[in-house]
Scaffold this motif. Structure first.
Motif, PDB file in Angstrom:
ATOM      1  N   TYR A 136       0.812  -1.203   0.000  1.00 37.46           N
ATOM      2  CA  TYR A 136       0.000   0.000   0.000  1.00 37.46           C
ATOM      3  C   TYR A 136       0.854   1.266   0.000  1.00 37.46           C
ATOM      4  CZ  TYR A 136      -3.222  -3.645   1.407  1.00 37.46           C
ATOM      5  OH  TYR A 136      -3.934  -4.820   1.471  1.00 37.46           O
ATOM      6  N   GLY A 137       1.959   1.231  -0.739  1.00 35.54           N
ATOM      7  CA  GLY A 137       2.818   2.399  -0.882  1.00 35.54           C
ATOM      8  C   GLY A 137       3.770   2.650   0.267  1.00 35.54           C
ATOM      9  N   LYS A 138       3.831   1.741   1.228  1.00 35.34           N
ATOM     10  CA  LYS A 138       4.722   1.917   2.391  1.00 35.34           C
ATOM     11  C   LYS A 138       5.615   0.692   2.529  1.00 35.34           C
ATOM     12  CE  LYS A 138       4.516   3.128   7.281  1.00 35.34           C
ATOM     13  NZ  LYS A 138       5.545   4.054   7.453  1.00 35.34           N
ATOM     14  N   LYS A 139       6.897   0.940   2.737  1.00 41.18           N
ATOM     15  CA  LYS A 139       7.843  -0.160   2.899  1.00 41.18           C
ATOM     16  C   LYS A 139       7.822  -0.696   4.319  1.00 41.18           C
ATOM     17  CE  LYS A 139      11.090   0.894  -0.752  1.00 41.18           C
ATOM     18  NZ  LYS A 139      12.484   1.066  -1.107  1.00 41.18           N
ATOM     19  N   SER A 140       7.990  -2.006   4.411  1.00 43.18           N
ATOM     20  CA  SER A 140       8.120  -2.668   5.705  1.00 43.18           C
ATOM     21  C   SER A 140       9.087  -3.834   5.521  1.00 43.18           C
ATOM     22  CB  SER A 140       6.766  -3.153   6.228  1.00 43.18           C
ATOM     23  OG  SER A 140       6.242  -4.142   5.377  1.00 43.18           O
ATOM     24  N   ALA A 141       9.530  -4.379   6.621  1.00 43.51           N
ATOM     25  CA  ALA A 141      10.422  -5.538   6.587  1.00 43.51           C
ATOM     26  C   ALA A 141       9.656  -6.748   7.094  1.00 43.51           C
ATOM     27  CB  ALA A 141      11.652  -5.303   7.459  1.00 43.51           C
ATOM     28  N   PHE A 142      10.012  -7.900   6.565  1.00 39.91           N
ATOM     29  CA  PHE A 142       9.395  -9.138   7.014  1.00 39.91           C
ATOM     30  C   PHE A 142      10.500 -10.147   7.270  1.00 39.91           C
ATOM     31  CE2 PHE A 142       7.184 -13.163   6.867  1.00 39.91           C
ATOM     32  CZ  PHE A 142       6.012 -12.875   7.552  1.00 39.91           C
ATOM     33  N   ILE A 143      10.520 -10.701   8.473  1.00 36.12           N
ATOM     34  CA  ILE A 143      11.518 -11.708   8.837  1.00 36.12           C
ATOM     35  C   ILE A 143      11.009 -13.055   8.342  1.00 36.12           C
ATOM     36  CG2 ILE A 143      12.724 -12.880  10.713  1.00 36.12           C
ATOM     37  CD1 ILE A 143      12.288 -10.277  12.367  1.00 36.12           C
ATOM     38  N   TYR A 144      11.738 -13.643   7.408  1.00 33.96           N
ATOM     39  CA  TYR A 144      11.358 -14.942   6.865  1.00 33.96           C
ATOM     40  C   TYR A 144      11.975 -16.103   7.634  1.00 33.96           C
ATOM     41  CZ  TYR A 144       9.022 -12.936   2.884  1.00 33.96           C
ATOM     42  OH  TYR A 144       8.133 -12.258   2.092  1.00 33.96           O
ATOM     43  N   ASP A 145      13.119 -15.871   8.218  1.00 37.82           N
ATOM     44  CA  ASP A 145      13.788 -16.968   8.909  1.00 37.82           C
ATOM     45  C   ASP A 145      14.665 -16.385  10.003  1.00 37.82           C
ATOM     46  OD1 ASP A 145      14.606 -19.682   9.311  1.00 37.82           O
ATOM     47  OD2 ASP A 145      16.425 -19.314   8.165  1.00 37.82           O
ATOM     48  N   ILE A 146      14.565 -16.974  11.158  1.00 35.12           N
ATOM     49  CA  ILE A 146      15.474 -16.647  12.256  1.00 35.12           C
ATOM     50  C   ILE A 146      15.644 -17.933  13.055  1.00 35.12           C
ATOM     51  CG2 ILE A 146      13.569 -15.730  13.632  1.00 35.12           C
ATOM     52  CD1 ILE A 146      15.687 -13.942  15.028  1.00 35.12           C
ATOM     53  N   GLU A 147      16.883 -18.298  13.262  1.00 35.51           N
ATOM     54  CA  GLU A 147      17.134 -19.526  14.016  1.00 35.51           C
ATOM     55  C   GLU A 147      18.427 -19.385  14.802  1.00 35.51           C
ATOM     56  OE1 GLU A 147      17.418 -24.365  13.525  1.00 35.51           O
ATOM     57  OE2 GLU A 147      17.459 -23.135  11.717  1.00 35.51           O
ATOM     58  N   ILE A 148      18.309 -19.662  16.076  1.00 37.01           N
ATOM     59  CA  ILE A 148      19.481 -19.776  16.946  1.00 37.01           C
ATOM     60  C   ILE A 148      19.757 -21.270  17.068  1.00 37.01           C
ATOM     61  CG2 ILE A 148      20.432 -19.354  19.249  1.00 37.01           C
ATOM     62  CD1 ILE A 148      19.881 -16.773  17.616  1.00 37.01           C
ATOM     63  N   ASN A 149      20.995 -21.660  16.876  1.00 35.90           N
ATOM     64  CA  ASN A 149      21.358 -23.075  16.969  1.00 35.90           C
ATOM     65  C   ASN A 149      20.898 -23.643  18.309  1.00 35.90           C
ATOM     66  OD1 ASN A 149      22.658 -22.591  14.535  1.00 35.90           O
ATOM     67  ND2 ASN A 149      24.664 -22.403  15.479  1.00 35.90           N
ATOM     68  N   LEU A 150      20.465 -24.890  18.290  1.00 33.74           N
ATOM     69  CA  LEU A 150      19.891 -25.541  19.463  1.00 33.74           C
ATOM     70  C   LEU A 150      20.764 -25.391  20.709  1.00 33.74           C
ATOM     71  CD1 LEU A 150      17.428 -27.141  20.327  1.00 33.74           C
ATOM     72  CD2 LEU A 150      18.615 -29.227  19.666  1.00 33.74           C
ATOM     73  N   ALA A 151      22.066 -25.579  20.576  1.00 33.26           N
ATOM     74  CA  ALA A 151      22.970 -25.517  21.724  1.00 33.26           C
ATOM     75  C   ALA A 151      23.077 -24.114  22.326  1.00 33.26           C
ATOM     76  CB  ALA A 151      24.367 -26.000  21.325  1.00 33.26           C
ATOM     77  N   ASN A 152      22.639 -23.100  21.588  1.00 33.07           N
ATOM     78  CA  ASN A 152      22.768 -21.718  22.057  1.00 33.07           C
ATOM     79  C   ASN A 152      21.448 -21.079  22.448  1.00 33.07           C
ATOM     80  OD1 ASN A 152      25.717 -21.007  21.634  1.00 33.07           O
ATOM     81  ND2 ASN A 152      25.182 -21.942  19.688  1.00 33.07           N
ATOM     82  N   ARG A 153      20.381 -21.854  22.454  1.00 35.39           N
ATOM     83  CA  ARG A 153      19.072 -21.309  22.808  1.00 35.39           C
ATOM     84  C   ARG A 153      18.956 -21.137  24.319  1.00 35.39           C
ATOM     85  NH1 ARG A 153      15.448 -24.841  18.539  1.00 35.39           N
ATOM     86  NH2 ARG A 153      16.515 -24.000  16.719  1.00 35.39           N
ATOM     87  N   GLY A 154      18.072 -20.236  24.703  1.00 39.00           N
ATOM     88  CA  GLY A 154      17.829 -20.003  26.119  1.00 39.00           C
ATOM     89  C   GLY A 154      18.883 -19.142  26.786  1.00 39.00           C
ATOM     90  N   LYS A 155      19.696 -18.447  26.003  1.00 44.55           N
ATOM     91  CA  LYS A 155      20.783 -17.622  26.538  1.00 44.55           C
ATOM     92  C   LYS A 155      20.581 -16.134  26.237  1.00 44.55           C
ATOM     93  CE  LYS A 155      24.032 -21.437  25.945  1.00 44.55           C
ATOM     94  NZ  LYS A 155      25.244 -21.902  25.260  1.00 44.55           N
ATOM     95  N   GLY A 156      19.399 -15.774  25.750  1.00 36.12           N
ATOM     96  CA  GLY A 156      19.137 -14.373  25.427  1.00 36.12           C
ATOM     97  C   GLY A 156      19.563 -13.962  24.032  1.00 36.12           C
ATOM     98  N   LEU A 157      20.069 -14.902  23.245  1.00 34.83           N
ATOM     99  CA  LEU A 157      20.561 -14.552  21.915  1.00 34.83           C
ATOM    100  C   LEU A 157      19.433 -14.302  20.919  1.00 34.83           C
ATOM    101  CD1 LEU A 157      23.547 -17.051  21.767  1.00 34.83           C
ATOM    102  CD2 LEU A 157      23.627 -14.589  22.233  1.00 34.83           C
ATOM    103  N   GLY A 158      18.284 -14.951  21.106  1.00 36.14           N
ATOM    104  CA  GLY A 158      17.141 -14.680  20.248  1.00 36.14           C
ATOM    105  C   GLY A 158      16.654 -13.249  20.416  1.00 36.14           C
TER     106      GLY A 158
END
Length: 161
Positions: free
Chosen positions: A89-111
């Motif tokens: 509608y004439g306005k730019k926006s961003a869309f996140i298609y993929d975001i993944e933190i490796n399993l071993a690094n999850r739960g550490k605030g990195l997301g």
């Protein structure tokens, strides 16, 4: 570099040498999520492949697409993220298609740190709106996005009868 909530991440454009492995992993991970949401394995894989091919028809050279390797404070790769700039509608926006933190690094605030870093990247482009899709089963992601101020804009329900 973004430093908030005690965690630091750096987003670095993905190396061309890493693109095919990232894409293959992303296709399978998205297919796995679609299958967990009720699609058959075959249909989930087909839809995932179509999504990646359609979204990145020129690979890394696809205009207005940004793919990053996520590095932690120790400069180790801990995941990847992809967003695209779209116009609605004439306005730019961003869309996140993929975001993944490796399993071993999850739960550490990195997301959380990654989401804040992505928001900063989007702001650098002069864009003030960012969106994403999250599967209903992913309660951890729902909680993270809600805590960052993301709001539900659409809701699809179904029932097996």
């Amino acid at each position: 570099m973004i430093k908030k909530t005690g965690r630091t991440v750096t987003l670095v454009p993905i190396a061309e040498a890493d693109y095919e492995a990232w894409k293959a992993h992303g296709i399978q991970a998205f297919a796995d999520d679609k299958q967990q949401s009720g699609y058959s394995a075959e249909q989930a894989l087909k839809l995932s492949q179509e999504s990646f091919e359609g979204g990145l028809p020129q690979g890394l050279k696809t205009p207005d697409n940004y793919i990053f390797t996520i590095f932690n404070a120790a400069e180790h790769p801990v995941g990847a993220a992809w967003f695209a700039v779209k116009e609605h509608y004439g306005k730019k926006s961003a869309f996140i298609y993929d975001i993944e933190i490796n399993l071993a690094n999850r739960g550490k605030g990195l997301g959380r740190a990654t989401m804040l870093a992505l928001e900063a990247e989007v702001k650098k482009l002069g864009i003030d709106k960012i969106g994403l899709h999250v599967f209903a089963f992913n309660k951890t992601a729902h909680a993270l996005y809600a805590s960052l101020g993301y709001q539900t804009t659409d809701l699809t329900l179904e029932k097996v009868i």
